[in-house]
Scaffold this motif. Structure first.
Motif, PDB file in Angstrom:
ATOM      1  N   ARG A 110      22.173  65.724  41.203  1.00  0.00           N
ATOM      2  CA  ARG A 110      21.763  67.115  41.311  1.00  0.00           C
ATOM      3  C   ARG A 110      20.990  67.391  42.603  1.00  0.00           C
ATOM      4  N   ASP A 179      26.395  78.821  34.994  1.00  0.00           N
ATOM      5  CA  ASP A 179      26.174  77.615  34.209  1.00  0.00           C
ATOM      6  C   ASP A 179      25.353  77.904  32.959  1.00  0.00           C
ATOM      7  N   TRP A 239      27.774  65.906  34.097  1.00  0.00           N
ATOM      8  CA  TRP A 239      27.414  67.326  34.146  1.00  0.00           C
ATOM      9  C   TRP A 239      28.476  68.126  34.890  1.00  0.00           C
TER      10      TRP A 239
END
Length: 316
Positions: A110, A179, A239
């Motif tokens: 991330r 998201d 993810w």
């Protein structure tokens, strides 16, 4: 949750062997397996879909259905599959998350990889918006592309560039909001969430059928390309897999139309995301609360769509 779920106790034939009529049931997960869990508990119990005088899909209950409380991590179902084909030029190949641009050693996805992937997604999205719909922007691709490439994704400079170039908020790409569409939203009661969900589903279905939003298709294609490009590498990330399924590999529109009809009939009740599920006093009773509404509901069974789909595969 420590409690044993219904999926662990039942055969996968939910039509006859699942929760009885009227039983409040939590269904966790609104991903690809959702329709396969709802169908045997609704149409499989004798209910049917029809059309009203306006031609809209409605659900006619049989009386044999349980009450299905739906929740998931995001709190919303996957976006509908896009109903049109690309008409403009395809976006250029990834450049910011190309293999040579990625960290050579282990990296935090991330913090170090996602910003590069997101910049490629934005590049594909705005390429389509600017080249296919020039009347909705205040720039040309020749001017926008080098200015965009020079800035970091999410920086103040790139946000300012996009605001100047794209006047309509609805045309700007907001990956965080895509998201987590319910993030930061809290309703006064569950009824407010139901109204919001009906609007959300209606807007999604309309947008996914409208080629004037073809930048969404460019985004979906770029997401799949990014996911597939990282597969099998040290930078692959679950993810990103989930985000790709959510935005780019959703169900046919008809499934979301039917989901909305089930909600209008009171068979489905949406609970949003970030659910807390705790055993409550009596055996096989759980209290369920969520971040989007106050209070809690009691359910007498818990179904996990992923567990059910896995068990159905075992029995085939």
């Amino acid at each position: 949750m420590n409690a044993v779920t219904v999926a662990d106790r039942l055969m996968p034939d939910l039509t006859a062997g699942g929760p009885p009529a009227g039983l409040p049931v939590l269904v966790r997960g609104m991903g690809p397996g959702l329709a396969g869990v709802l169908a045997p508990l609704t149409e499989g119990r004798g209910g049917r879909f029809s059309r009203d005088r306006r031609g809209e899909v409605v659900y006619l209950p049989s009386g044999g259905e349980p009450v299905l409380y739906l929740g998931s991590a995001r709190g919303v179902p996957c976006h509908a599959a896009i109903a049109y084909r690309p008409s403009g030029a395809l976006a250029p190949e990834p450049r910011f998350a190309a293999p040579e641009a990625l960290p050579r050693g282990p990296a935090h996805f991330r913090r170090e990889v996602w910003p590069l992937v997101a910049k490629d997604l934005g590049y594909a999205y705005y390429h389509d918006l600017i080249t296919a719909h020039p009347g909705r922007v205040r720039t040309t691709w020749e001017d926008f592309a080098p200015a965009y490439a020079a800035e970091e994704w999410g920086s103040r400079a790139v946000r300012a560039l996009i605001r100047r170039a794209v006047p309509r908020f609805a045309d700007r790409l907001d990956l965080d909001r895509l998201d987590r569409p319910l993030a930061g939203i809290r309703f006064g009661d569950r009824a407010g969430l139901q109204r919001w969900m009906r609007g959300y589903l209606h807007a999604d279905l309309a947008r996914r059928a409208d080629p004037s939003f073809s930048a969404d298709l460019a985004l979906a294609r770029a997401l799949r390309r990014a996911r597939d490009g990282l597969a099998g590498t040290r930078h692959a990330d679950p993810w990103l897999d989930g985000l790709t399924r959510f935005l780019a590999e959703g169900p046919p529109a008809a499934e979301l139309v039917e989901l909305g009809a089930l909600a209008a009939a009171g068979i489905v009740v949406f609970l949003g995301g970030d659910l807390q599920v705790r055993p409550h006093g009596r055996e096989e009773v759980w209290r369920v609360s969520g971040s989007a509404w106050p209070g809690a509901v009691e359910v007498h069974a818990v179904l996990d769509t992923r567990d059910i789909v896995d068990k159905q595969e075992e029995y085939r």
